[in-house]
Design an enzyme around this catalytic site. Structure first.
Site, PDB file in Angstrom:
ATOM      1  N   HIS A  22       0.820  -1.207   0.000  1.00 55.61           N
ATOM      2  CA  HIS A  22       0.000   0.000   0.000  1.00 55.61           C
ATOM      3  C   HIS A  22       0.856   1.260   0.000  1.00 55.61           C
ATOM      4  O   HIS A  22       0.408   2.333  -0.369  1.00 55.61           O
ATOM      5  CB  HIS A  22      -0.907   0.041   1.232  1.00 55.61           C
TER       6      HIS A  22
ATOM      7  N   HIS B  66       5.693   6.797   6.309  1.00 57.40           N
ATOM      8  CA  HIS B  66       5.332   6.236   5.001  1.00 57.40           C
ATOM      9  C   HIS B  66       4.777   7.355   4.127  1.00 57.40           C
ATOM     10  O   HIS B  66       4.637   8.490   4.583  1.00 57.40           O
ATOM     11  CB  HIS B  66       4.299   5.116   5.174  1.00 57.40           C
TER      12      HIS B  66
ATOM     13  N   HIS C  17       2.206   8.772   0.661  1.00 56.69           N
ATOM     14  CA  HIS C  17       1.079   8.675  -0.265  1.00 56.69           C
ATOM     15  C   HIS C  17       1.461   9.548  -1.458  1.00 56.69           C
ATOM     16  O   HIS C  17       2.013  10.630  -1.271  1.00 56.69           O
ATOM     17  CB  HIS C  17      -0.194   9.193   0.398  1.00 56.69           C
TER      18      HIS C  17
ATOM     19  N   GLU D  80      -2.983  13.273   0.587  1.00 59.63           N
ATOM     20  CA  GLU D  80      -4.274  12.865   1.134  1.00 59.63           C
ATOM     21  C   GLU D  80      -5.050  14.086   1.605  1.00 59.63           C
ATOM     22  O   GLU D  80      -6.185  14.291   1.228  1.00 59.63           O
ATOM     23  CB  GLU D  80      -4.070  11.870   2.280  1.00 59.63           C
TER      24      GLU D  80
ATOM     25  N   HIS E 288       3.684  10.710   6.133  1.00 58.88           N
ATOM     26  CA  HIS E 288       3.078  10.582   7.460  1.00 58.88           C
ATOM     27  C   HIS E 288       4.092   9.971   8.424  1.00 58.88           C
ATOM     28  O   HIS E 288       4.565   8.866   8.192  1.00 58.88           O
ATOM     29  CB  HIS E 288       1.835   9.674   7.390  1.00 58.88           C
TER      30      HIS E 288
ATOM     31  N   THR F 241      -5.846   6.704   7.667  1.00 59.97           N
ATOM     32  CA  THR F 241      -6.438   6.911   6.342  1.00 59.97           C
ATOM     33  C   THR F 241      -6.503   5.612   5.548  1.00 59.97           C
ATOM     34  O   THR F 241      -6.859   5.614   4.382  1.00 59.97           O
ATOM     35  CB  THR F 241      -5.652   7.966   5.534  1.00 59.97           C
ATOM     36  N   THR F 242      -6.128   4.529   6.198  1.00 67.95           N
ATOM     37  CA  THR F 242      -6.217   3.208   5.571  1.00 67.95           C
ATOM     38  C   THR F 242      -6.962   2.290   6.534  1.00 67.95           C
ATOM     39  O   THR F 242      -7.009   2.564   7.737  1.00 67.95           O
ATOM     40  CB  THR F 242      -4.814   2.615   5.323  1.00 67.95           C
TER      41      THR F 242
HETATM   42 ZN   LIG Z   1      -0.619   7.560   5.727  1.00 69.82          ZN
END
Ligand SMILES: [Zn+2]
Ligand SMILES: *[C@@H]1O[C@H](CO)[C@@H](O)[C@H](O)[C@H]1NC(C)=O
Ligand SMILES: *[C@@H]1O[C@H](CO)[C@@H](O)[C@H](O)[C@H]1NC(C)=O
Ligand SMILES: *[C@@H]1O[C@H](CO)[C@@H](O)[C@H](O)[C@H]1NC(C)=O
Length: 505
Positions: A84, A109, A111, A122, A135, A216-217
């Site tokens: 992801h 991590h 996005h 995000e 993040h 957010t996941t």
């Molecule tokens: Zn994140």
């Protein structure tokens, strides 16, 4: 029978981070996350769009301070592709020191967008999406032994969000971007030398957005205190392309390779949340957050105190502003149009979550999870979010079939926790409905007096807005020049047109 079935399924395959399959596209895409992860369809979800009218300047938000971010190059960090995102493990000696409790680092991590769509942050700012977002995930290590125990607790996580823009080459990001080819496929991991993580942060740590949200996941627990820095960092186009094209969401054994990009969730509804900001320059007509202390005083006086000294101005300061905060009817209509939840469906969803939790759902993550009641928006100690407080009270009233005891119930629910909890203390505007209910609980003449104050305060505010509308250059910190005055004027009048009999003996 259905409950037993759910119970069996949950015990048999406990939901965890790598539990049920989820993706950003296709049948397991974000529209369907809540089938397997009910919190994704719940309250306090992230990310959100930072729209100017949601922002409240809070002068008490200090610059973010972090400790031990300068890691020794002797230390090793695990860089991994989890299908992801690309993730870098972080040692827990790194922590945020500007919160009342210590939040220790766990991982960071990203996005990002794709090679033909360079936007993939995000959070967005008035609809603007940045190229990417980092993040840095921290957990409340004063209260919980590790991140798995913290992840589903209302005060469990604090995430630092950093917008990424395409611009100058960023040497700090290259410390691990250069190893991307070593983790092309899902579940691949390599060790990389540690470095100064502070260099990944933007220069200004004093300007940020702050709100209550979620992962957010999946499983989307509403456990995150979000801090998103206002200023982006830059990486070069080449660096961005490396991130956007090097990785696969599929593992090395799978015959079809699935590229890993566009891994961002769409903005979630803000509901009754506001976003506190530590800055106000460059924002016209931004409101200031009221102090939790002031709110507490008002509630206390409404519940038990002498209303005579609750002067117009005090109450007036706490009223939700006209215009940018639409009335309930308006909001409902809007919600439907956008396919968002109405209040009713939100409640329904909440009961759904609760049922699932009672059947063992929440205990699959943390065995000691006291009760789902303490999650996110429904934490009683977080009751200063008045709307969730109200739901909470209504629920209790329903439970005991005890209508008309709103004030008693409020007293029970609000005290003694009111104003004790958490960093933010108060996330939503004092709901007018709540004030009215509290007012109704008071003796008749007092209630009348207060009702009149409310009406006058609203009218005053409205006049001010109309003046501002006519004279948009007038400087003021309160009010919204963009407000559509005629509409507000009407609704305010309908709402507050004095019904003399009510308070004039
Ligand atoms: Zn994140
Ligand atoms: C959503 O997910 C559930 C459970 O995984 C699945 O049964 C269902 O077909 C999915 N729905 C859609 C519209 O893809
Ligand atoms: C980080 O630590 C190293 C030594 O471990 C030191 O040389 C370097 O100057 C430090 N960087 C900053 C920005 O403090
Ligand atoms: C986290 O802490 C709990 C409670 O001390 C423990 O049972 C669990 O094994 C720990 N998990 C990890 C991943 O260390």
């Amino acid at each position: 029978m259905t409950l037993t079935l759910i119970f069996v399924i949950l015990i048999a395959c406990p939901l965890e981070f790598t539990g049920a399959k989820w993706t950003y596209n296709g049948p397991d895409g974000e529209h369907n996350w809540s089938s397997n992860y009910p919190f994704c369809g719940g309250a306090f979800q992230s990310p959100i769009d930072f729209q100017t009218q949601l922002l409240r300047y809070d002068p008490n938000l200090p610059p973010i301070q972090v400790q031990n971010y300068n890691l020794s190059t002797n230390e090793q960090l695990t860089l991994s592709n989890n299908g992801h995102s690309v993730q870098l493990s972080l040692p827990s000696q790194m922590y945020i020191s500007s919160f009342p409790q210590r939040y220790s680092a766990a991982q960071l991590h990203f996005h990002w967008g794709s090679s033909n769509l360079l936007t993939g942050s995000e959070h967005t700012v008035n609809g603007k999406r940045f190229a990417g977002e980092m993040h840095i995930v921290h957990f409340n290590s004063d209260k919980y032994p590790n991140i798995s125990m913290a992840v589903d607790k209302h005060d469990g996580l604090a995430v630092l969000g950093v917008f990424i823009e395409i611009g100058e080459f960023n040497p700090a990001f290259d410390k691990f971007f250069k190893y991307m080819n070593g983790i092309k496929y899902r579940d691949q991991k390599i060790q990389v030398a540690a470095f100064n993580i502070h260099a990944l942060l933007p220069a200004r740590l004093d300007e940020y957005y702050r709100y209550d949200g979620s992962l957010t996941t999946p499983p989307c627990y509403p456990s995150v205190l979000w801090t998103v820095f206002r200023r982006p960092v830059t990486i070069s186009r080449k660096q961005f392309m490396a991130l956007a094209t090097a990785l696969y969401a599929s593992n090395a054994q799978e015959s079809t390779t699935v590229p890993l990009h566009g891994n961002y969730r769409k903005p979630q509804i803000t509901d009754n949340r506001v976003v506190l900001v530590s800055f106000k320059d460059g924002l016209y007509g931004i409101l200031s957050a009221e102090s939790p202390f002031q709110r507490k005083q008002v509630i206390q006086k409404l519940l038990v105190g002498d209303l005579a000294d609750l002067a117009d101005e005090g109450l007036y300061q706490l009223l939700p502003k006209l215009g940018s905060q639409p009335g309930k009817d308006k909001k409902l209509k809007k919600s439907k149009k956008e396919g968002h939840w109405s209040q009713a469906t939100r409640k329904e969803q909440w009961s759904k979550n609760k049922v699932q939790s009672n059947t063992g759902y929440s205990s699959s993550v943390g065995k000691n999870t006291p009760t789902p009641w303490y999650m996110g928006a429904f934490d009683t100690a977080k009751g200063i979010c008045f709307v969730s407080l109200e739901e909470n009270v209504m629920h209790q009233l329903d439970k005991y079939h005890a209508k008309g005891l709103m004030v008693e119930a409020l007293r029970e629910v609000v005290f003694p926790e009111l104003n004790l909890r958490s960093y933010l203390h108060c996330r939503s505007d004092l709901d007018l409905q709540t004030i009215r209910k509290l007012v109704q609980g008071r003796s008749r003449d007092e209630a009348a007096e207060l009702e009149q104050s409310l009406a006058e305060a609203m009218l005053k505010k409205m006049r001010r807005q109309i003046n501002q509308h006519r004279n948009p250059n007038m400087k003021t910190t309160i009010g919204h020049p963009q407000a559509t005055v005629p509409k507000d004027f009407n609704s305010a009048l309908t709402y507050h047109r004095p019904q003399r009999a009510e308070w004039e003996d």
